[in-house]
Design a protein around this motif. Structure first.
Motif, mmCIF file in Angstrom:
data_model
loop_
_atom_site.group_PDB
_atom_site.id
_atom_site.type_symbol
_atom_site.label_atom_id
_atom_site.label_comp_id
_atom_site.label_asym_id
_atom_site.label_seq_id
_atom_site.Cartn_x
_atom_site.Cartn_y
_atom_site.Cartn_z
ATOM 1 N N LEU A 47 35.491 46.876 33.910
ATOM 2 C CA LEU A 47 36.192 47.004 34.639
ATOM 3 C C LEU A 47 37.783 46.477 33.756
ATOM 4 C CD1 LEU A 47 34.557 46.259 38.110
ATOM 5 C CD2 LEU A 47 35.347 48.590 37.190
ATOM 6 N N ILE A 48 38.290 45.320 33.214
ATOM 7 C CA ILE A 48 39.292 45.192 32.857
ATOM 8 C C ILE A 48 39.920 45.937 31.888
ATOM 9 C CG2 ILE A 48 40.775 43.087 32.372
ATOM 10 C CD1 ILE A 48 39.193 41.300 33.465
ATOM 11 N N ASP A 49 39.300 46.148 30.836
ATOM 12 C CA ASP A 49 39.054 47.086 29.849
ATOM 13 C C ASP A 49 39.370 48.527 29.871
ATOM 14 O OD1 ASP A 49 39.159 47.564 26.833
ATOM 15 O OD2 ASP A 49 36.926 49.259 27.479
ATOM 16 N N MET A 50 38.748 49.147 31.319
ATOM 17 C CA MET A 50 39.298 50.775 32.024
ATOM 18 C C MET A 50 40.441 50.585 32.761
ATOM 19 S SD MET A 50 39.158 52.300 34.949
ATOM 20 C CE MET A 50 38.730 51.785 35.857
ATOM 21 N N TYR A 51 41.223 49.652 33.395
ATOM 22 C CA TYR A 51 41.832 49.355 33.829
ATOM 23 C C TYR A 51 43.139 49.290 32.591
ATOM 24 C CZ TYR A 51 40.419 49.336 38.642
ATOM 25 O OH TYR A 51 39.826 49.922 40.017
ATOM 26 N N LYS A 59 42.903 50.780 29.833
ATOM 27 C CA LYS A 59 42.773 51.019 28.739
ATOM 28 C C LYS A 59 43.643 52.845 29.727
ATOM 29 C CE LYS A 59 40.140 49.884 25.226
ATOM 30 N NZ LYS A 59 38.654 50.356 25.154
ATOM 31 N N CYS A 60 43.929 52.436 30.988
ATOM 32 C CA CYS A 60 43.981 53.512 31.476
ATOM 33 C C CYS A 60 45.727 53.138 32.683
ATOM 34 C CB CYS A 60 43.001 54.239 33.320
ATOM 35 S SG CYS A 60 41.612 54.240 32.689
ATOM 36 N N LYS A 61 46.457 52.341 31.648
ATOM 37 C CA LYS A 61 47.627 52.004 32.127
ATOM 38 C C LYS A 61 47.733 52.026 33.583
ATOM 39 C CE LYS A 61 49.170 56.241 28.648
ATOM 40 N NZ LYS A 61 50.303 56.711 28.545
ATOM 41 N N SER A 62 47.233 50.779 33.970
ATOM 42 C CA SER A 62 47.170 50.305 34.900
ATOM 43 C C SER A 62 47.014 49.025 34.664
ATOM 44 C CB SER A 62 46.099 50.953 36.267
ATOM 45 O OG SER A 62 46.191 51.871 36.481
ATOM 46 N N ALA A 63 47.380 48.212 34.059
ATOM 47 C CA ALA A 63 47.723 46.559 33.705
ATOM 48 C C ALA A 63 47.678 45.971 34.836
ATOM 49 C CB ALA A 63 48.112 46.227 32.261
ATOM 50 N N LYS A 64 48.687 45.877 35.122
ATOM 51 C CA LYS A 64 48.544 45.180 37.265
ATOM 52 C C LYS A 64 47.628 44.640 37.829
ATOM 53 C CE LYS A 64 53.462 45.437 37.602
ATOM 54 N NZ LYS A 64 54.542 46.642 38.744
ATOM 55 N N VAL A 65 46.614 45.670 37.796
ATOM 56 C CA VAL A 65 45.398 45.888 38.586
ATOM 57 C C VAL A 65 44.183 45.201 37.763
ATOM 58 C CG1 VAL A 65 43.200 47.490 39.304
ATOM 59 C CG2 VAL A 65 45.407 48.111 39.289
ATOM 60 N N ARG A 85 45.126 42.718 35.315
ATOM 61 C CA ARG A 85 45.485 41.315 35.110
ATOM 62 C C ARG A 85 45.046 40.809 36.745
ATOM 63 N NH1 ARG A 85 48.255 38.383 31.979
ATOM 64 N NH2 ARG A 85 48.559 35.651 32.836
ATOM 65 N N MET A 86 45.563 41.723 37.432
ATOM 66 C CA MET A 86 44.598 41.047 39.138
ATOM 67 C C MET A 86 43.231 40.148 38.978
ATOM 68 S SD MET A 86 46.708 43.544 42.573
ATOM 69 C CE MET A 86 45.680 42.938 43.393
ATOM 70 N N MET A 87 42.411 41.018 38.345
ATOM 71 C CA MET A 87 40.794 41.555 38.714
ATOM 72 C C MET A 87 40.600 39.574 37.655
ATOM 73 S SD MET A 87 38.771 44.505 38.294
ATOM 74 C CE MET A 87 37.575 43.974 38.162
ATOM 75 N N PHE A 88 41.579 40.002 36.702
ATOM 76 C CA PHE A 88 41.803 38.836 35.207
ATOM 77 C C PHE A 88 41.597 37.270 35.875
ATOM 78 C CE2 PHE A 88 43.500 35.866 32.143
ATOM 79 C CZ PHE A 88 42.567 36.085 31.488
ATOM 80 N N ASP A 89 43.220 37.715 36.783
ATOM 81 C CA ASP A 89 43.812 36.090 37.353
ATOM 82 C C ASP A 89 42.574 35.760 38.904
ATOM 83 O OD1 ASP A 89 45.349 36.068 36.075
ATOM 84 O OD2 ASP A 89 46.667 37.148 37.134
#
Length: 850
Positions: free
Chosen positions: A413-417, A419-425, A427-431
């Motif tokens: 999911l982090i990889d998908m977001y 690559k779909c230019k939703s880095a903020k989402v 990063r939220m998942m990562f954090d």
């Protein structure tokens, strides 16, 4: 535990009562116990045995409870017996074996401990089941303790027990201990084919494929042990893991000679080996020759074709499975979805997933991760969100779910977001993940997402955070490569050197070539192509990427002769240049003014190497001729292209028109771009610059108005300098820096000094309809000049100054830096969007070709 309790015990009760009043109650008890079909019936017989004190029927009673799937009752009876008792250890073994088969592994160890506390001695049938439980639990400590008991009790020469010890150590990840036990077996002369199979399985499971194959070689050669089907199934995957089809082919030959090919498991292993080595024609021959096939056979073929990009074959087999009504399991569907995703066909992957759901097949973690990869490759954010919702509902956070599966999906999911230019989402998942939950893949996909999508500073910050916070979590080769990619984007040489030192200290041998190629790229793009050459020269193995990366570096720095020397050396070692290689060669010729050489390579690439020039090669040639002022030749080349010119070709011509001030041809190139619906700030800016240079201010205003109405915004020019604490960025006219007054004072002094040397501001680069004096003031505030002044203020004497600009360097700034390089001790290394400029003692490495 649920038991099958008979709802009508009365007839059986009557039968028991009559039977126990017969003349032979012991024989009657034995007979009745054998007839028990439920735990309740066994308990009724048990009561009569207790009443009549028929102690001789105890073992029959245990057998009845075991037969009725009532281990706790059997154990209760067994514990009341006083050892030693004839054949009673057998029933302990039965209970232990039953617990193993039911997956009650802790119960196995409890039974083993209890029997010893009660005075019973385990035998050679007990230990293998206990070792199996220890191995399944990955409990090295308890397994080693049981191994010690084996040695104390004299079973160290029992091949059955020792084979179980080898398998247990292997499952616990202790391949060294497993090998030691195996070697001791060979010394005692008790090893059999199962022993060899066990040690090969240990090495295969631990990923030590080389040793697995070596053991097979010793088994069949020095020790003359005939392998069975299990031996072959163990060793063939190791051949695939090492990418050594020659060994796999030899084993395949042995399979045929030994007549083991009819075994479907062996056939499947051979297919899988060829498929994983990319030899699908050979795999297909084996597949066609198999009389009996199962779904695993088909899945191996579908997966193999998908992985090498032969989708027609994969889909054909997939459809054949449907026609022949072979059950499509989750492996089949996942293989097709993964194949599409890996080739960038995200929407096709989504279509297959919908078909899978329609057919009632439930996806697993591998399916979802592959689907997310497909969404990422297609940039299908909406579908990625839908997949996220599905994962939350069915996969993530379920009771008893495997945490390893959870993190695999979250990483996807982090990889998908990202690559779909939703880095903020992303990063939220990562954090939101706990520190102990994140694995190296989690960090890598987040760092890589930042590095690949223009947020290189965040990528490096996260990489350093990983090193600071997780001493036990070591970055892998992919993590390192992502961090180096971020350094390359920023031109962050200092950070790149630090990461290089980390690589050397931690000996990334397994990823040496991959990381080495990234180091070559990083050094080249950070302004130190000589360091890139040192890395290249120290690589033990090189591939085409290594050679191409070094040539690209030389080309970026205007060192075309050296780029061509590398190209010639590459061909001498036997590597065949492809389309990318020739593109790099033409790029190097273009940026070094090597017109004749560029024409020779372009004209001979098809004839000599079989590479057909594409639009990118024609764009390079248009750039080469245009930079040299041969605009008519460039236009004629474009008109003779065997395909329709793409926007990149016309942009190359437009850029050349900007350099040489050809308004008419520039307008023609701009019109062609408009017809192709190619609208970007770069082409508009180039045309505006052409008009401004010709002092056609109305046309400049018209272009700017057109950009405003079409919503196209010119990217603001900025330049940055890497310091100890990261980059310092400047925009045009920037006065936000705390040392702004000192920066402008240094710049004013420099401009005054170089004017005395003959510098005259090139006011054509100030694109405003104002007088020349005012234009000179505007040029004075360009970002690259501010960055240079700041660097002079903060850089130690004699150290190179490294500046990066997001656009092409301004012509006036280029001239000014040539002059400034004569009066300062520093070499100025400026990287713009096109190439590197090394200013030293009044000259630039580009020699006017930029």
């Amino acid at each position: 535990m649920l038991y099958n309790i008979s709802p009508s015990p009365k007839p059986f009760t009557t039968k028991i009562t009559k039977a126990f009043f017969s003349t032979t109650p012991t024989a009657t008890a034995t007979l009745l116990l054998k007839q028990c079909r439920s735990i309740l019936q066994a308990k009724l017989v048990h009561q009569h045995i207790l009443v009549r004190d028929l102690t001789h029927s105890v073992t029959d009673l245990i057998a009845a409870y075991v037969a009725c799937n009532a281990p706790s009752q059997a154990l209760s009876v067994l514990q009341r017996l006083v050892p030693p008792c004839s054949s009673t250890v057998f029933w302990w073994n039965v209970l232990i074996r039953s617990a193993v088969r039911s997956g009650l592994l802790e119960d196995v160890l409890c039974l083993y401990g209890r029997m010893q506390r009660l005075g019973w001695k385990p035998d050679h049938y007990t230990y293998p089941f206990v070792f199996k439980a220890c191995g399944e639990l990955h409990s090295f400590r308890r397994g080693a303790s049981v191994h010690a008991a084996v040695c104390v009790n004299g079973f160290e020469s029992n091949v059955f027990v020792c084979n179980a010890v080898v398998a247990m150590y292997g499952r616990c990840g202790a391949s060294g201990e497993a090998r030691k036990v195996f070697d001791e077996m060979l010394e005692r002369g008790i090893g059999d084919v199962v022993s060899w199979n066990s040690i090969m399985a240990v090495y295969a499971q631990s990923g030590d494929s080389k040793n697995a194959i070596e053991m097979f070689d010793w088994m069949t050669g020095d020790f003359h042990v005939r392998p069975d089907a299990v031996s072959l199934v163990n060793v063939l995957p190791s051949c695939a893991s090492l990418g050594e089809p020659k060994w796999g082919m030899q084993i395949h030959g042995y399979v045929i000679k030994a007549g083991l090919f009819e075994d479907v498991f062996v056939g499947n292993a051979v297919i899988d080996m060829y498929a994983k080595c990319g030899m699908m024609d050979e795999a297909n021959n084996v597949f066609d020759g198999m009389k009996d096939k199962d779904v695993v056979s088909w899945n191996a073929m579908v997966t193999g074709y998908s992985q090498i990009g032969r989708f027609e074959n994969a889909i054909g087999l997939f459809e054949n499975m449907r026609e022949e009504k072979i059950e499509l399991n989750v492996v089949t569907w996942s293989a097709v979805i993964a194949g599409y995703a890996q080739r960038g066909h995200g929407y096709q992957a989504l279509d297959v997933f919908r078909q899978m759901k329609t057919c009632g097949s439930e996806p697993n973690v591998v399916t979802l991760v592959s689907l997310l990869s497909g969404c990422a490759s297609a940039g299908a954010l909406i579908h990625g969100r839908e997949t996220h919702g599905y994962a939350i509902k069915w996969i993530l956070n379920l009771d008893g779910n495997d945490p390893g599966n959870d993190i695999m999906v979250i990483n996807g999911l982090i990889d998908m977001y990202t690559k779909c230019k939703s880095a903020k989402v992303a990063r939220m998942m990562f954090d939101s993940l706990a520190a102990e939950t994140k694995n190296v893949v989690t960090w890598t996909v987040m760092i890589g997402g930042y590095a690949q999508h223009g947020e290189a500073n965040e990528a490096l910050e996260l990489f350093y955070q990983m090193l600071r916070q997780h001493c036990s979590l070591k970055p892998n080769g992919f993590t390192i490569s992502c961090a180096l990619m971020a350094c390359a984007r920023l031109g962050a040489l200092r950070s790149g050197k630090q990461i290089h030192a980390y690589v050397l200290r931690n000996q990334y041998d397994s990823m040496k070539l991959f990381v080495g190629n990234c180091l070559i790229d990083m050094y080249s793009k950070s302004g130190d192509v000589d360091a890139a050459r040192v890395v290249f020269d120290n690589l033990q193995h090189r591939n085409d990427v290594s050679w191409t990366s070094l040539m690209t570096g030389y080309g970026m720095h205007g060192r075309g002769e050296e780029a061509l020397q590398v190209f010639d050396e590459m061909r001498r070692v036997g590597l065949v240049p492809d389309a990318v290689t020739f593109l790099v060669v033409l790029y190097a010729c273009s940026h070094s003014g090597m017109i004749d050489e560029g024409m020779t390579y372009f004209n001979g690439m098809c004839k000599d190497s079989g590479v057909v020039p594409g639009p990118e090669h024609y764009a390079c040639m248009a750039d080469l001729l245009g930079r040299a002022g041969r605009l008519d030749d460039a236009l004629n080349l474009i008109k003779t292209m065997p395909m329709e010119p793409t926007p990149i070709v016309w942009v190359a011509l437009l850029s050349a028109c900007r350099i040489h001030g050809n308004v008419e041809l520039g307008e023609y190139a701009a019109d062609q771009l408009t017809e192709l619906d190619s609208e970007n700030d770069g082409s508009y800016t180039l045309l505006s610059n052409i008009y401004a240079n010709a002092k056609r201010w109305k046309d400049v205003a018209r272009i700017r108005l057109l950009m405003k109405h079409t919503g196209i915004k010119k990217r603001p020019g900025c330049s940055w300098v890497q310091g100890k604490k990261g980059p310092t960025t400047f925009f045009v006219g920037d006065r936000t820096h705390p040392q702004s007054d000192k920066i402008y004072d240094i710049l004013a002094d420099l401009i005054k000094r170089i004017k005395d040397m003959g510098y005259v501001p090139e006011t054509s680069f100030a694109l405003h309809d104002v007088d020349d004096e005012e234009k000179g003031d505007l040029l004075f505030e360009h970002s690259e000049k501010l960055a240079l002044a700041y660097a002079i203020l903060t850089t130690p004497p004699g150290a190179p100054i490294r500046i990066t600009k997001n656009l092409r360097v301004c012509g006036d700034c280029h001239t000014a830096m040539n002059y400034i390089s004569m009066i300062i001790e520093h070499e100025i290394i400026l990287r713009d969007s096109s190439r590197f400029h090394h200013f030293k003692k009044g000259s630039c490495s580009c020699r006017g070709y930029w």
